[in-house]
Design an enzyme around this catalytic site. Sequence first.
Site, PDB file in Angstrom:
ATOM      1  N   CYS A  91     106.459  32.096  73.496  1.00 16.17           N
ATOM      2  CA  CYS A  91     107.813  32.164  74.056  1.00 16.17           C
ATOM      3  C   CYS A  91     108.603  33.208  73.268  1.00 16.17           C
ATOM      4  O   CYS A  91     108.768  33.067  72.052  1.00 16.17           O
ATOM      5  CB  CYS A  91     108.477  30.797  73.955  1.00 16.17           C
ATOM      6  SG  CYS A  91     110.155  30.806  74.598  1.00 16.17           S
ATOM      7  N   CYS A 254     113.840  36.731  78.927  1.00 13.39           N
ATOM      8  CA  CYS A 254     112.454  36.247  78.873  1.00 13.39           C
ATOM      9  C   CYS A 254     111.538  37.264  78.159  1.00 13.39           C
ATOM     10  O   CYS A 254     111.096  38.254  78.763  1.00 13.39           O
ATOM     11  CB  CYS A 254     111.916  35.934  80.269  1.00 13.39           C
ATOM     12  SG  CYS A 254     110.391  34.977  80.173  1.00 13.39           S
TER      13      CYS A 254
HETATM   14  O1  PYC Z   1     111.423  34.269  76.384  1.00 12.05           O
HETATM   15  O2  PYC Z   1     109.230  34.249  76.609  1.00 12.05           O
HETATM   16  C1  PYC Z   1     110.350  33.772  76.829  1.00 12.05           C
HETATM   17  C2  PYC Z   1     110.449  32.556  77.659  1.00 12.05           C
HETATM   18  C3  PYC Z   1     109.442  31.881  78.270  1.00 12.05           C
HETATM   19  C4  PYC Z   1     110.026  30.818  78.955  1.00 12.05           C
HETATM   20  C5  PYC Z   1     111.373  30.881  78.744  1.00 12.05           C
HETATM   21  N1  PYC Z   1     111.622  31.959  77.945  1.00 12.05           N
END
Ligand code: PYC
Length: 333
Positions: A91, A254
């Site tokens: 993550c 993300c």
């Molecule tokens: O920032 O890799 C990330 C992530 C995965 C799920 C939510 N955030």
Amino acid sequence: MHSSRVISAIDTHTEGMPTRVVTGGVPVIPGATGNERRLYAMEHLDGLRRFLMTEPRGHAAMSGAILQPSTRPDADWGVVFIEVSGFLPMCGHGTIGVATALVEAGMVEVVEPVTTIRLDTPAGLVVARVAVSGGHADAVTIENVPSYVERLDAHVEVPGLGSVPYSLAFGGNFYAMVDLDAVGLPFDRTRQRDISDAGLAIMQAINEADRPRHPEIDGVDHCHHVEFIAPGSTARYSRHAMAIHPGWFDRSPCGTGTSARMAELWARGELPLDTDFVNESFIGSRFVGRLISQTTVGDRAAVIPTITGRAWVTGLGQYLLDPSDPYPEGFEF
Ligand code: PYC
């Protein structure tokens, strides 16, 4: 106070997305590697994950990371990522939150202007470089795990949507990348329910038709994320809505999704190494990504991404369980 469980945590947010960084109250999770720990936790510690992530201690878009001693000699800390959806191999926003919490709490030797922290994650070694000034963690650049394209320009038949064009890439998790235009939806938060429903239907269709499998990391074998690309996005600046199983959106841009997207753009010949890629979330916050080198995963060409973002400490918590609490593992609403 009456309590049969006490979990200590540093709560943070990374560009809008929470990470509850668990610092105490969880014993060492069995496993010889970070991924073995994740697999053990999936089988035996799901109640702990729900206790920390779901209501009333968490919420429908909650995310966290359990600190552990490293299983490898070249890392400072181990991390097991948790969220409402389950246990993630990797993550990005969570790693930025963990590195910020470790610096702010003095849980690593803090060096200015850059503190380097090596993390043993289930997906492999991730290096976090924290820009520190006056003891404050200003920004974090993570060097992520090898990222690669699994499918380029594929189609999947989705009930209610017809044949949906998508590409699938791994950046720590598997991401289906779909143009919002292709499902006839606008980049508009008032339509989040429709976008989420479309994302869940696409994930289900992909997993039923042809589940992806990571060739080197056990148990990484489904697509639970759909990165809906907004119209007008380019190979240098992109906006997206990241729909995640079982029905929420990443508030941050993300980190693993940004890595997957950069791997896709690189495979298309549209994003060279050492070039900034700005990725904007559904709430307008940004990560800056870069591809820094080439490698392989199994027989596939892969790239090593870096992601830069910021996180802030929002609280210090001790999460308790009163033995008479009728919801000892929380609940989903
Ligand atoms: O920032 O890799 C990330 C992530 C995965 C799920 C939510 N955030």
